[in-house]
Design a protein around this motif. Structure first.
Motif, PDB file in Angstrom:
ATOM      1  N   UNK A 109       0.862  -1.184   0.000  1.00 58.08           N
ATOM      2  CA  UNK A 109       0.000   0.000   0.000  1.00 58.08           C
ATOM      3  C   UNK A 109       0.904   1.241   0.000  1.00 58.08           C
ATOM      4  N   UNK A 110       0.542   2.239  -0.822  1.00 59.60           N
ATOM      5  CA  UNK A 110       1.443   3.389  -0.961  1.00 59.60           C
ATOM      6  C   UNK A 110       1.242   4.470   0.099  1.00 59.60           C
ATOM      7  N   UNK A 111       1.256   4.057   1.365  1.00 57.76           N
ATOM      8  CA  UNK A 111       1.303   5.028   2.468  1.00 57.76           C
ATOM      9  C   UNK A 111       1.994   4.362   3.641  1.00 57.76           C
ATOM     10  N   UNK A 112       2.293   5.167   4.637  1.00 59.00           N
ATOM     11  CA  UNK A 112       2.872   4.628   5.864  1.00 59.00           C
ATOM     12  C   UNK A 112       1.724   4.215   6.771  1.00 59.00           C
ATOM     13  N   UNK A 113       1.208   3.003   6.540  1.00 62.93           N
ATOM     14  CA  UNK A 113       0.096   2.502   7.362  1.00 62.93           C
ATOM     15  C   UNK A 113       0.519   2.473   8.829  1.00 62.93           C
ATOM     16  N   UNK A 114      -0.369   2.736   9.789  1.00 68.58           N
ATOM     17  CA  UNK A 114      -1.813   2.820   9.607  1.00 68.58           C
ATOM     18  C   UNK A 114      -2.329   4.180   9.130  1.00 68.58           C
ATOM     19  N   UNK A 115      -1.457   5.071   8.707  1.00 69.28           N
ATOM     20  CA  UNK A 115      -1.929   6.336   8.137  1.00 69.28           C
ATOM     21  C   UNK A 115      -2.471   6.101   6.727  1.00 69.28           C
ATOM     22  N   UNK A 117      -5.087   4.586   4.958  1.00 65.44           N
ATOM     23  CA  UNK A 117      -5.516   3.384   4.236  1.00 65.44           C
ATOM     24  C   UNK A 117      -6.533   3.759   3.157  1.00 65.44           C
ATOM     25  N   UNK A 118      -6.796   2.845   2.244  1.00 65.81           N
ATOM     26  CA  UNK A 118      -7.853   3.063   1.256  1.00 65.81           C
ATOM     27  C   UNK A 118      -7.413   3.940   0.098  1.00 65.81           C
ATOM     28  N   UNK A 119      -8.379   4.568  -0.534  1.00 61.89           N
ATOM     29  CA  UNK A 119      -8.140   5.305  -1.784  1.00 61.89           C
ATOM     30  C   UNK A 119      -7.636   6.725  -1.528  1.00 61.89           C
ATOM     31  N   UNK A 120      -7.101   7.349  -2.578  1.00 64.89           N
ATOM     32  CA  UNK A 120      -6.669   8.753  -2.561  1.00 64.89           C
ATOM     33  C   UNK A 120      -5.635   9.009  -1.468  1.00 64.89           C
ATOM     34  N   UNK A 121      -4.814   8.003  -1.239  1.00 64.30           N
ATOM     35  CA  UNK A 121      -3.897   8.060  -0.106  1.00 64.30           C
ATOM     36  C   UNK A 121      -2.887   9.203  -0.235  1.00 64.30           C
ATOM     37  N   UNK A 122      -2.403   9.474  -1.451  1.00 71.12           N
ATOM     38  CA  UNK A 122      -1.389  10.511  -1.630  1.00 71.12           C
ATOM     39  C   UNK A 122      -1.981  11.900  -1.382  1.00 71.12           C
ATOM     40  N   UNK A 123      -3.163  12.149  -1.940  1.00 76.68           N
ATOM     41  CA  UNK A 123      -3.795  13.461  -1.727  1.00 76.68           C
ATOM     42  C   UNK A 123      -4.087  13.676  -0.247  1.00 76.68           C
ATOM     43  N   UNK A 124      -4.487  12.613   0.434  1.00 79.53           N
ATOM     44  CA  UNK A 124      -4.802  12.754   1.857  1.00 79.53           C
ATOM     45  C   UNK A 124      -3.537  13.053   2.657  1.00 79.53           C
ATOM     46  N   UNK A 125      -2.408  12.463   2.281  1.00 74.64           N
ATOM     47  CA  UNK A 125      -1.141  12.764   2.973  1.00 74.64           C
ATOM     48  C   UNK A 125      -0.755  14.227   2.751  1.00 74.64           C
ATOM     49  N   UNK A 126      -0.942  14.708   1.511  1.00 75.34           N
ATOM     50  CA  UNK A 126      -0.643  16.114   1.214  1.00 75.34           C
ATOM     51  C   UNK A 126      -1.576  17.031   2.002  1.00 75.34           C
ATOM     52  N   UNK A 127      -2.865  16.706   1.995  1.00 71.54           N
ATOM     53  CA  UNK A 127      -3.848  17.546   2.682  1.00 71.54           C
ATOM     54  C   UNK A 127      -3.579  17.614   4.179  1.00 71.54           C
ATOM     55  N   UNK A 128      -3.017  16.527   4.727  1.00 72.87           N
ATOM     56  CA  UNK A 128      -2.725  16.488   6.163  1.00 72.87           C
ATOM     57  C   UNK A 128      -1.462  17.276   6.512  1.00 72.87           C
ATOM     58  N   UNK A 129      -0.750  17.750   5.477  1.00 70.04           N
ATOM     59  CA  UNK A 129       0.469  18.516   5.730  1.00 70.04           C
ATOM     60  C   UNK A 129       1.666  17.663   6.084  1.00 70.04           C
ATOM     61  N   UNK A 130       1.618  16.371   5.741  1.00 72.32           N
ATOM     62  CA  UNK A 130       2.747  15.478   6.011  1.00 72.32           C
ATOM     63  C   UNK A 130       3.998  15.949   5.271  1.00 72.32           C
ATOM     64  N   UNK A 131       5.151  15.710   5.856  1.00 66.05           N
ATOM     65  CA  UNK A 131       6.419  16.016   5.192  1.00 66.05           C
ATOM     66  C   UNK A 131       7.148  14.748   4.757  1.00 66.05           C
ATOM     67  N   UNK A 133       6.249  10.534   3.354  1.00 68.16           N
ATOM     68  CA  UNK A 133       5.261   9.534   2.943  1.00 68.16           C
ATOM     69  C   UNK A 133       6.039   8.236   2.755  1.00 68.16           C
ATOM     70  N   UNK A 134       5.423   7.254   2.118  1.00 70.31           N
ATOM     71  CA  UNK A 134       6.148   6.010   1.913  1.00 70.31           C
ATOM     72  C   UNK A 134       5.232   4.875   1.527  1.00 70.31           C
ATOM     73  N   UNK A 148      -0.737  -7.075   9.971  1.00 74.37           N
ATOM     74  CA  UNK A 148       0.546  -6.673  10.534  1.00 74.37           C
ATOM     75  C   UNK A 148       1.553  -6.225   9.473  1.00 74.37           C
ATOM     76  N   UNK A 149       2.261  -5.165   9.806  1.00 76.41           N
ATOM     77  CA  UNK A 149       3.239  -4.558   8.896  1.00 76.41           C
ATOM     78  C   UNK A 149       4.534  -5.358   8.907  1.00 76.41           C
ATOM     79  N   UNK A 150       5.020  -5.683   7.719  1.00 70.18           N
ATOM     80  CA  UNK A 150       6.284  -6.409   7.592  1.00 70.18           C
ATOM     81  C   UNK A 150       7.434  -5.436   7.353  1.00 70.18           C
ATOM     82  N   UNK A 151       7.226  -4.475   6.461  1.00 64.51           N
ATOM     83  CA  UNK A 151       8.302  -3.538   6.139  1.00 64.51           C
ATOM     84  C   UNK A 151       7.720  -2.241   5.600  1.00 64.51           C
ATOM     85  N   UNK A 152       8.454  -1.170   5.811  1.00 64.63           N
ATOM     86  CA  UNK A 152       8.065   0.132   5.271  1.00 64.63           C
ATOM     87  C   UNK A 152       9.291   0.841   4.722  1.00 64.63           C
TER      88      UNK A 152
END
Ligand code: GAR
Length: 210
Positions: A109-115, A117-131, A133-134, A148-152
């Motif tokens: 999944x193209x985000x740093x879960x548990x942040x 999840x689901x669709x539009x993950x990149x836009x939501x990271x930008x909207x949240x003001x994250x510096x 991602x991953x 459970x997360x194996x690797x990030x």
């Protein structure tokens, strides 16, 4: 070598990254089939070009989600995979699908879960003001992008990034992270315990360490 089936819905660039890793003689896995819920997925053509068996299961050809999943499950069972890698597979799998492959299905999944999840993950990271991602590779359980997360792996978010910019930057690290993580799981260095938690026998704690 562990037998891997890959499920895709689209471009299949992560599937290609896994397939390329499998070409190395010392890689502990091989891809035995690529299945898609989209008959026109570009990734199916890429898989065929790599000499991998493919099949498509259009949702509209089945009267229910249960029948659609049963068809994919039957195809999976026929190729007897040790592990199933979801690579841009855009459907939530039911418990009935997951149960026979409990602890043997991976997703990226193209985000740093548990942040995010689901669709539009990149836009939501930008909207949240994250510096930062991953991407995250995790064992699949019934919830959306849970398990459970194996690797990030991390990428920076740069000023004026669009969601497309961030998606492209994240994808480049996905292509490294997914093969490294598959290696850990295929070698048995990491597994999902019966309590749903990560069991780690190897020393690596992050795909960067491998
Ligand atoms: C990848 O970024 C993958 O992480 C994401 O879809 C893209 C597929 O690209 N998956 C999800 O969002 C799943 N929730 P690809 O088809 O080129 O590998």
């Amino acid at each position: 070598r562990k037998r891997i089936a890959v499920l895709i819905s689209g471009t299949g660039s992560n599937m290609v990254a896994l397939a390329k890793a499998c070409e190395a003689a010392d890689f502990p896995a091989e891809i035995v089939a690529v299945f898609s819920d989209k008959p026109d997925a570009v990734g199916l053509e890429k898989a065929k070009a790599l000499g991998i068996a493919t099949a498509a299961f259009a949702r509209k050809d089945y009267s229910s989600k249960a029948e659609h999943e049963a068809a994919i499950l039957a195809a999976l069972d026929a190729v007897k995979p040790d592990l199933v890698c979801l690579a841009g597979y855009m459907r939530l799998l039911s418990g009935d699908f997951i149960r026979p492959y409990q602890g043997r299905i991976l997703n990226i999944h193209p985000s740093l879960l548990p942040l995010f999840p689901g669709l539009h993950t990149h836009q939501r990271a930008l909207d949240a003001g994250m510096k930062i991602a991953g991407c995250t590779v995790h064992f699949v359980t019934e919830g959306m992008d849970e398990g459970p997360v194996i690797a990030q792996a991390v990428v920076p978010i740069l000023p004026n990034d669009t969601a497309e910019d961030l998606a492209a930057r994240t994808l480049t690290v996905e292509h490294r992270t997914y093969p490294l993580t598959l290696k850990l799981v295929a070698e048995g260095q990491v597994a999902m315990g019966s309590d749903g938690r990560i069991v780690q026998t190897g020393s690596a704690t992050n795909a960067h360490d491998t």
